[in-house]
Each structure stands twice: as C-alpha cells, then as structure tokens.
Design an enzyme around this catalytic site. Structure first.
Site, PDB file in Angstrom:
ATOM      1  N   THR A  17      31.822  50.883  45.809  1.00  0.00           N
ATOM      2  CA  THR A  17      32.082  52.245  45.337  1.00  0.00           C
ATOM      3  C   THR A  17      33.543  52.473  44.959  1.00  0.00           C
ATOM      4  O   THR A  17      33.900  53.545  44.466  1.00  0.00           O
ATOM      5  CB  THR A  17      31.673  53.282  46.401  1.00  0.00           C
ATOM      6  OG1 THR A  17      32.408  53.035  47.612  1.00  0.00           O
ATOM      7  CG2 THR A  17      30.182  53.211  46.695  1.00  0.00           C
ATOM      8  N   GLY A  18      34.397  51.491  45.186  1.00  0.00           N
ATOM      9  CA  GLY A  18      35.790  51.603  44.772  1.00  0.00           C
ATOM     10  C   GLY A  18      35.950  51.369  43.281  1.00  0.00           C
ATOM     11  O   GLY A  18      35.024  50.914  42.599  1.00  0.00           O
ATOM     12  N   LYS A  43      28.589  55.513  52.473  1.00  0.00           N
ATOM     13  CA  LYS A  43      27.989  55.737  51.157  1.00  0.00           C
ATOM     14  C   LYS A  43      26.566  55.172  51.079  1.00  0.00           C
ATOM     15  O   LYS A  43      25.991  55.098  49.993  1.00  0.00           O
ATOM     16  CB  LYS A  43      28.848  55.080  50.070  1.00  0.00           C
ATOM     17  CG  LYS A  43      30.304  55.567  50.026  1.00  0.00           C
ATOM     18  CD  LYS A  43      30.408  56.978  49.519  1.00  0.00           C
ATOM     19  CE  LYS A  43      31.869  57.439  49.461  1.00  0.00           C
ATOM     20  NZ  LYS A  43      32.667  56.709  48.477  1.00  0.00           N
ATOM     21  N   ILE A  96      38.312  38.650  46.870  1.00  0.00           N
ATOM     22  CA  ILE A  96      39.206  38.928  45.755  1.00  0.00           C
ATOM     23  C   ILE A  96      40.483  39.625  46.232  1.00  0.00           C
ATOM     24  O   ILE A  96      41.558  39.471  45.645  1.00  0.00           O
ATOM     25  CB  ILE A  96      38.501  39.807  44.706  1.00  0.00           C
ATOM     26  CG1 ILE A  96      37.178  39.170  44.260  1.00  0.00           C
ATOM     27  CG2 ILE A  96      39.408  40.056  43.498  1.00  0.00           C
ATOM     28  CD1 ILE A  96      37.314  37.826  43.600  1.00  0.00           C
ATOM     29  N   GLU A  98      43.882  40.965  47.717  1.00  0.00           N
ATOM     30  CA  GLU A  98      45.157  40.276  47.918  1.00  0.00           C
ATOM     31  C   GLU A  98      46.048  41.091  48.851  1.00  0.00           C
ATOM     32  O   GLU A  98      45.779  42.251  49.144  1.00  0.00           O
ATOM     33  CB  GLU A  98      45.854  40.046  46.591  1.00  0.00           C
ATOM     34  CG  GLU A  98      46.188  41.306  45.828  1.00  0.00           C
ATOM     35  CD  GLU A  98      46.896  41.003  44.516  1.00  0.00           C
ATOM     36  OE1 GLU A  98      47.835  40.183  44.518  1.00  0.00           O
ATOM     37  OE2 GLU A  98      46.506  41.586  43.487  1.00  0.00           O
ATOM     38  N   TYR A 159      42.157  30.315  33.186  1.00  0.00           N
ATOM     39  CA  TYR A 159      41.655  30.888  31.939  1.00  0.00           C
ATOM     40  C   TYR A 159      42.187  30.126  30.729  1.00  0.00           C
ATOM     41  O   TYR A 159      41.449  29.842  29.780  1.00  0.00           O
ATOM     42  CB  TYR A 159      42.054  32.361  31.827  1.00  0.00           C
ATOM     43  CG  TYR A 159      41.806  33.185  33.061  1.00  0.00           C
ATOM     44  CD1 TYR A 159      40.795  32.850  33.968  1.00  0.00           C
ATOM     45  CD2 TYR A 159      42.578  34.299  33.355  1.00  0.00           C
ATOM     46  CE1 TYR A 159      40.570  33.591  35.110  1.00  0.00           C
ATOM     47  CE2 TYR A 159      42.362  35.058  34.499  1.00  0.00           C
ATOM     48  CZ  TYR A 159      41.364  34.702  35.376  1.00  0.00           C
ATOM     49  OH  TYR A 159      41.159  35.440  36.508  1.00  0.00           O
ATOM     50  N   GLU A 209      49.876  23.701  41.646  1.00  0.00           N
ATOM     51  CA  GLU A 209      51.183  24.303  41.427  1.00  0.00           C
ATOM     52  C   GLU A 209      52.115  23.919  42.566  1.00  0.00           C
ATOM     53  O   GLU A 209      51.693  23.304  43.555  1.00  0.00           O
ATOM     54  CB  GLU A 209      51.073  25.822  41.299  1.00  0.00           C
ATOM     55  CG  GLU A 209      50.513  26.513  42.517  1.00  0.00           C
ATOM     56  CD  GLU A 209      50.266  28.006  42.300  1.00  0.00           C
ATOM     57  OE1 GLU A 209      50.275  28.469  41.145  1.00  0.00           O
ATOM     58  OE2 GLU A 209      50.052  28.713  43.302  1.00  0.00           O
ATOM     59  N   HIS A 247      52.717  33.112  43.220  1.00  0.00           N
ATOM     60  CA  HIS A 247      51.881  33.142  44.410  1.00  0.00           C
ATOM     61  C   HIS A 247      52.704  32.998  45.683  1.00  0.00           C
ATOM     62  O   HIS A 247      53.756  32.357  45.696  1.00  0.00           O
ATOM     63  CB  HIS A 247      50.841  32.014  44.371  1.00  0.00           C
ATOM     64  CG  HIS A 247      49.812  32.191  43.319  1.00  0.00           C
ATOM     65  ND1 HIS A 247      49.137  31.141  42.761  1.00  0.00           N
ATOM     66  CD2 HIS A 247      49.325  33.303  42.705  1.00  0.00           C
ATOM     67  CE1 HIS A 247      48.283  31.586  41.854  1.00  0.00           C
ATOM     68  NE2 HIS A 247      48.386  32.895  41.804  1.00  0.00           N
TER      69      HIS A 247
END
Length: 293
Positions: A17-18, A43, A96, A98, A159, A209, A247
């Site tokens: 719901t965010g 919710k 996901i 962070e 990507y 990296e 990062h």
C-alpha cells in the site's frame, strides 16, 4: 529452466500500500508475475490493483500458498519484515529496501538461514527470469529470454550490460541484482553454483565492484568448481583508496579490495574480464558460448 523464480512463483508484496510498493506491483503484474497478495498492517481486507491485502504474512501465506516475498517497506521496518516472511514459511525473500542498519541485517539474515529460506538483498533491484517472472524494480523491457546467467553487485551496471547482451541477441536465463550493502543474502558463490546446475544456462556474467573480497572468493570457487564460461566486469577501476563509490560495500580499505586485485584473481581463474561493459557480448562469444542465444 531458470534459477530462483519462474512462471510458478507466487509472490507476496510486503508494503504493497506504500508508494513504491504499489507502483512496482503494477509493473510486475504487467510483466506477468503471479502476485497473489500483499501485506500492510491495518490494511487487511483492501485491494491494490485487484491484489488482496492482508494484515500479516502468516495470513497471506495461509490463504495464498505464496512461496516468495518482496519487501518495499521503510528501512526501520525492513529487518522485521524479512524475519516475518521467513517465519511464515516463505522460501525466497527479496528485500528492495535500503538504509537498513548492518547489525539488523546480520540478525535478520541469520534468522532466514535458520528457517531454511533464501534472501536476496537488501538494497537490491531484485531479479528477473525473462518472459516468466519479474520480482523487483528492474526495467523489464531490456531483458530477453535466453541462456546467459547474470549476477551483479550493481543495479545500474546490470541494466547497461543486459542491454548490450540483448542487443547482441544473447538472452538471459535469470538476472539477479544481489545488492550493494556490506551484508547481503545470496552472493556470487551461491549463484555460481545455481547457474552451474541449471541445464538452460550456458554461460555466466559476473558484475563486481571494488570493496570486500567477494570477487576474489568467487574466483577461487570458479577455478575449482565451475565448468561453464564466466565473463566478468569490475567497476571502480579508477577509485581512490578510502573513497566510497556509490554502495556502502564499495570502498577500498588499506589497498585491499581494489579493482586491479579482483581482476588479477579472476583472470588467474580463467575468467575473461572486460575493460568496458560493452565488451561483454564479444567476450562471451569468444569463450565458445555463442550458442547461448
């Protein structure tokens, strides 16, 4: 075939719901991901994009038979959300979120391991098995079904390199963004073994990296245990010592964790290492993996 997710994946969105959870739920549904529910305390009984919302992960799993979850909640709630998912019987958890304190991640990851589950992230873009399922925030349009496994510490570089692969007609079996924090779940060695054992992955692209020693450990594992061609790119080749590059885990300390060091280890293990991301398709083809299209 693929690793970790496919068309049978039944996904719960924690934090549906965010703003971010709702936005990416729509994107994942549009891709064809089987999202069977969402969780947002207080919710329960509502819907987001026709997806039922539950108050707890326990309720969600009991009523949907979900096996995977993805977490879009604020950092202060994320570690608890990881543990709640594992406690409810979820087998693959993708975080996901962070900015989670490292000690909180250590605690949550240990709990996940005790429950026999797998964790991707935190601070990661998720993963995609092209044409089958997307669990994350990756730009779906650049991925193409194929036989190249991709694993990466960097979302943005994932990507770029996948774009070059797809343009060269080198599709992907599964692409995973592992996350850039100092402590994350599944990492290079785990994923190398999964791709090695996947009969529909012919070659592996590894995107590393600066910082830490994960690439060096992966190089030794490749030398001893991986038979499929591996092509790598290491970001941060011009990074100065002590300077964090993007990062939290991408920092060279006292000369350790440099790009040059990692590249040396990988080349010694027989890995072809690209100087630029655009060289990846050419190196794959030169490593006798041109059939992986």
């Amino acid at each position: 075939m693929s690793i970790l997710i496919n068309e049978s994946t039944r996904l719960i969105v924690q934090g549906i719901t965010g703003r971010d959870g709702g936005f990416h739920t729509r994107k994942m549904l549009d891709y064809g991901t089987q999202i069977v529910g969402g969780v947002s305390p207080g919710k329960g009984g509502t819907q987001v994009h026709d997806v039922p919302v539950f108050n707890t992960m326990q309720q969600a799993v009991e009523q949907t038979n979900a096996n995977t979850s993805i977490i879009f909640v604020p950092a202060r709630f994320a570690a608890d959300s990881i543990m709640e998912a594992a406690d409810a019987g979820i087998k693959l958890i993708i975080c996901i979120a962070e900015g989670i304190p490292t000690l909180d991640v250590v605690k949550a990851y240990r709990y996940v391991q005790q429950k026999g589950a797998l964790l991707i992230g935190p601070n990661c873009p998720g993963l995609v098995t092209p044409g089958k399922s997307l669990a994350g925030i990756l730009p779906a349009q650049i991925f193409k079904p194929g036989r190249i496994g991709v694993m990466s510490r960097s979302g943005t570089l994932t990507y770029e390199i996948v774009y070059h692969l797809s343009v060269a007609s080198l599709g992907q079996s599964t692409a995973i963004g592992m996350g850039g924090d100092p402590v994350v779940g599944l990492y290079f060695i785990d994923l190398l073994d999964m791709f090695e054992n996947d009969p529909e992955t012919d070659a592996i692209v590894m995107i590393g990296e600066i910082g830490g020693n994960a690439e060096e450990l992966a190089a030794e594992h490749i030398r001893k245990h991986i038979t499929k061609p591996v092509v790598a790119f290491i970001a941060g080749q011009s990074a100065p010592v002590g300077k964090q590059m993007g990062h939290a885990g991408a920092i060279i300390s006292s000369g350790s964790g440099t790009a040059a060091e990692k590249i040396e280890y990988l080349k010694a293990a027989g890995v072809l290492v690209a100087d630029e991301p655009s060289q990846i398709p050419e190196l794959l083809q030169s490593s006798n993996s041109s059939k992986a299209k």
